[in-house]
Motif scaffolding. Structure first.
Motif, PDB file in Angstrom:
ATOM      1  N   ASP A  14       3.700  -0.730   5.097  1.00  0.00           N
ATOM      2  CA  ASP A  14       3.532   0.714   5.330  1.00  0.00           C
ATOM      3  C   ASP A  14       4.864   1.470   5.304  1.00  0.00           C
ATOM      4  OD1 ASP A  14       4.586  -0.302   7.653  1.00  0.00           O
ATOM      5  OD2 ASP A  14       3.178   0.713   8.992  1.00  0.00           O
ATOM      6  N   ALA A 269       0.934   2.154   2.725  1.00  0.00           N
ATOM      7  CA  ALA A 269       0.310   0.839   2.550  1.00  0.00           C
ATOM      8  C   ALA A 269      -0.608   0.815   1.339  1.00  0.00           C
ATOM      9  CB  ALA A 269      -0.463   0.446   3.808  1.00  0.00           C
ATOM     10  N   VAL A 270      -1.237   1.948   1.049  1.00  0.00           N
ATOM     11  CA  VAL A 270      -2.090   2.045  -0.141  1.00  0.00           C
ATOM     12  C   VAL A 270      -1.225   2.059  -1.396  1.00  0.00           C
ATOM     13  CG1 VAL A 270      -3.881   3.386  -1.293  1.00  0.00           C
ATOM     14  CG2 VAL A 270      -3.773   3.341   1.214  1.00  0.00           C
ATOM     15  N   SER A 273       0.099  -1.266  -2.393  1.00  0.00           N
ATOM     16  CA  SER A 273      -0.878  -2.281  -2.754  1.00  0.00           C
ATOM     17  C   SER A 273      -0.697  -2.692  -4.210  1.00  0.00           C
ATOM     18  CB  SER A 273      -2.304  -1.739  -2.554  1.00  0.00           C
ATOM     19  OG  SER A 273      -3.241  -2.634  -3.098  1.00  0.00           O
ATOM     20  N   ARG A 275      -2.899  -3.768  -6.256  1.00  0.00           N
ATOM     21  CA  ARG A 275      -4.152  -3.768  -7.003  1.00  0.00           C
ATOM     22  C   ARG A 275      -4.469  -2.456  -7.700  1.00  0.00           C
ATOM     23  NH1 ARG A 275      -7.571  -5.889  -1.976  1.00  0.00           N
ATOM     24  NH2 ARG A 275      -6.069  -4.488  -0.993  1.00  0.00           N
ATOM     25  N   VAL A 289      -6.743   2.708  -6.385  1.00  0.00           N
ATOM     26  CA  VAL A 289      -6.295   1.583  -5.570  1.00  0.00           C
ATOM     27  C   VAL A 289      -7.370   1.205  -4.566  1.00  0.00           C
ATOM     28  CG1 VAL A 289      -4.512   0.740  -3.992  1.00  0.00           C
ATOM     29  CG2 VAL A 289      -3.908   2.389  -5.773  1.00  0.00           C
ATOM     30  N   GLU A 290      -7.665  -0.076  -4.476  1.00  0.00           N
ATOM     31  CA  GLU A 290      -8.556  -0.585  -3.439  1.00  0.00           C
ATOM     32  C   GLU A 290      -7.719  -1.038  -2.254  1.00  0.00           C
ATOM     33  OE1 GLU A 290     -11.514  -4.362  -2.512  1.00  0.00           O
ATOM     34  OE2 GLU A 290     -10.773  -4.018  -4.549  1.00  0.00           O
ATOM     35  N   HIS A 291      -8.080  -0.581  -1.057  1.00  0.00           N
ATOM     36  CA  HIS A 291      -7.305  -0.951   0.128  1.00  0.00           C
ATOM     37  C   HIS A 291      -8.204  -0.959   1.345  1.00  0.00           C
ATOM     38  CE1 HIS A 291      -3.777  -1.400   2.696  1.00  0.00           C
ATOM     39  NE2 HIS A 291      -4.229  -0.404   3.445  1.00  0.00           N
ATOM     40  N   GLN A 292      -8.321  -2.110   1.962  1.00  0.00           N
ATOM     41  CA  GLN A 292      -9.068  -2.280   3.212  1.00  0.00           C
ATOM     42  C   GLN A 292     -10.476  -1.676   3.134  1.00  0.00           C
ATOM     43  OE1 GLN A 292      -6.580  -0.853   6.434  1.00  0.00           O
ATOM     44  NE2 GLN A 292      -5.263  -2.653   6.357  1.00  0.00           N
ATOM     45  N   ASN A 295     -11.697   2.837  -1.646  1.00  0.00           N
ATOM     46  CA  ASN A 295     -11.004   3.144  -2.893  1.00  0.00           C
ATOM     47  C   ASN A 295     -10.255   4.457  -2.727  1.00  0.00           C
ATOM     48  OD1 ASN A 295     -11.698   0.921  -4.448  1.00  0.00           O
ATOM     49  ND2 ASN A 295     -13.596   1.852  -5.161  1.00  0.00           N
TER      50      ASN A 295
END
Length: 344
Positions: A14, A269-270, A273, A275, A289-292, A295
């Protein structure tokens, strides 16, 4: 990009580095309040006085590896070492016979790599930041000197653990897209294995055109969408009157930069990522972006007309920081940036 250094920048997912270029440490607290967490370069420094002031403000710094800096090799206030600035531009020279000042060629790329290896050998616990000029992105730039060629950059980028560049398009009546283009090129030249940063304009600089807050925000997010993972604000004004900290004296721009920095920190943090996938749709650049379990879409307009871009066909989409939701698509005026979160 996974390499870490004992005395380097934070590695927390983060954390996102947001720097300011060549500023007096006495203003560090004011920059900190604007969301800036890093000083980059110090005038004729580092000096003991400068480092003491930065410690008091809890502002880490990237500085030259001079004698004072090296006495602080175990001091966490120094986050990285600076490897000069714009070595790819024509360098100032003085004729030894006539004393006449002029411009010579750029620093040879091989010398930058050799000097980088010496800096790393002196202190392997910190990364080295190399900042390049606008030739990274602007193929019409005439300031690189005789004999310079685009392929030089394939060697230059081997001279830093963090590679940055500066281009200020609005101030020079150039396309804003040069910022994203430069990031793309650095990512390509380094094979995606080196951390890429970029500099941002936010002042009048030389007294001509000044970027608007909307343009600066657009440049910022387009850089992030293309892979920049660190920002450095250039805040000087040289004409019509010199002002080292012109950003701090511009309430409208300062408020906009502060708001942008806040969003970047909240979404760090996103952004970090691995991804993310990039796409362009109807003149809008997007990073998805996929995060936790959610999307995220970071989207920025690239054209001069208002357009509608398709985002996601399923469900309602929250527009971050704007207090609204959309279904499937959204409208983008010139220089618009919208950030989205999709859950479920």
């Amino acid at each position: 990009m996974k390499q870490t250094w004992k005395n380097g920048l934070p590695t927390a997912p983060d954390y996102f580095p947001i720097g300011v270029w060549l500023q007096s440490p006495e203003n560090a607290s004011r920059y900190g309040a604007a969301g800036i967490n890093l000083y980059v370069a110090l005038w004729q420094g580092p000096t003991e006085k400068q480092l003491t002031a930065l410690k008091a403000a809890k502002m880490r710094v990237i500085c030259e590896q001079n004698a004072v800096g090296l006495t602080h090799k175990d001091d966490p206030i120094i986050a990285a070492w600076m490897h000069g600035d714009e070595p790819d531009n024509a360098q100032a020279v003085t004729d030894p016979v006539t004393g006449k000042k002029g411009w010579g060629p750029c620093v040879p790329p091989a010398k930058i790599v050799a000097d980088y290896q010496k800096l790393r050998a002196t202190d392997p616990t910190r990364p080295i930041l190399l900042n390049l000029g606008q030739g990274v992105a602007n193929d019409d730039w005439k300031g690189r000197g005789a004999g310079a060629k685009l392929s030089d950059y394939e060697t230059y980028v081997q001279g830093g653990d963090i590679v940055s560049f500066d281009v200020y398009p609005a101030a020079n009546n150039l396309p804003l897209g040069l910022v994203a283009k430069g990031v793309d090129r650095l990512v390509g030249w380094t094979g995606g294995k080196t951390r890429i940063w970029n500099c941002l304009e936010c002042t009048r600089i030389d007294g001509k055109t000044k970027a608007t807050p909307r343009q600066v925000r657009n440049e910022t997010w387009r850089a992030i969408i293309h892979g920049s993972r660190g920002l450095i604000y250039f805040v000087h004004q040289f004409q019509p009157k010199f002002n080292e900290h012109a950003l701090l004296d511009d309430p409208e721009m300062l408020a906009s930069v502060t708001a942008t920095n806040k969003q970047i920190r909240e979404l760090a943090a996103v952004i970090n990522s691995p991804r993310g996938k990039r796409r362009t749709q109807n003149g809008v650049e997007m990073l998805v972006v996929e995060h936790q379990g959610a999307n995220y879409i970071f989207a920025a307009a690239t054209g001069d007309t208002t357009v509608t871009a398709e985002l996601d066909p399923c469900g309602k989409i929250e527009v971050l920081g704007e207090g609204r939701t959309v279904s499937g698509s959204d409208t983008f005026a010139p220089n618009d940036v919208h950030l989205y979160r999709i859950t479920g």
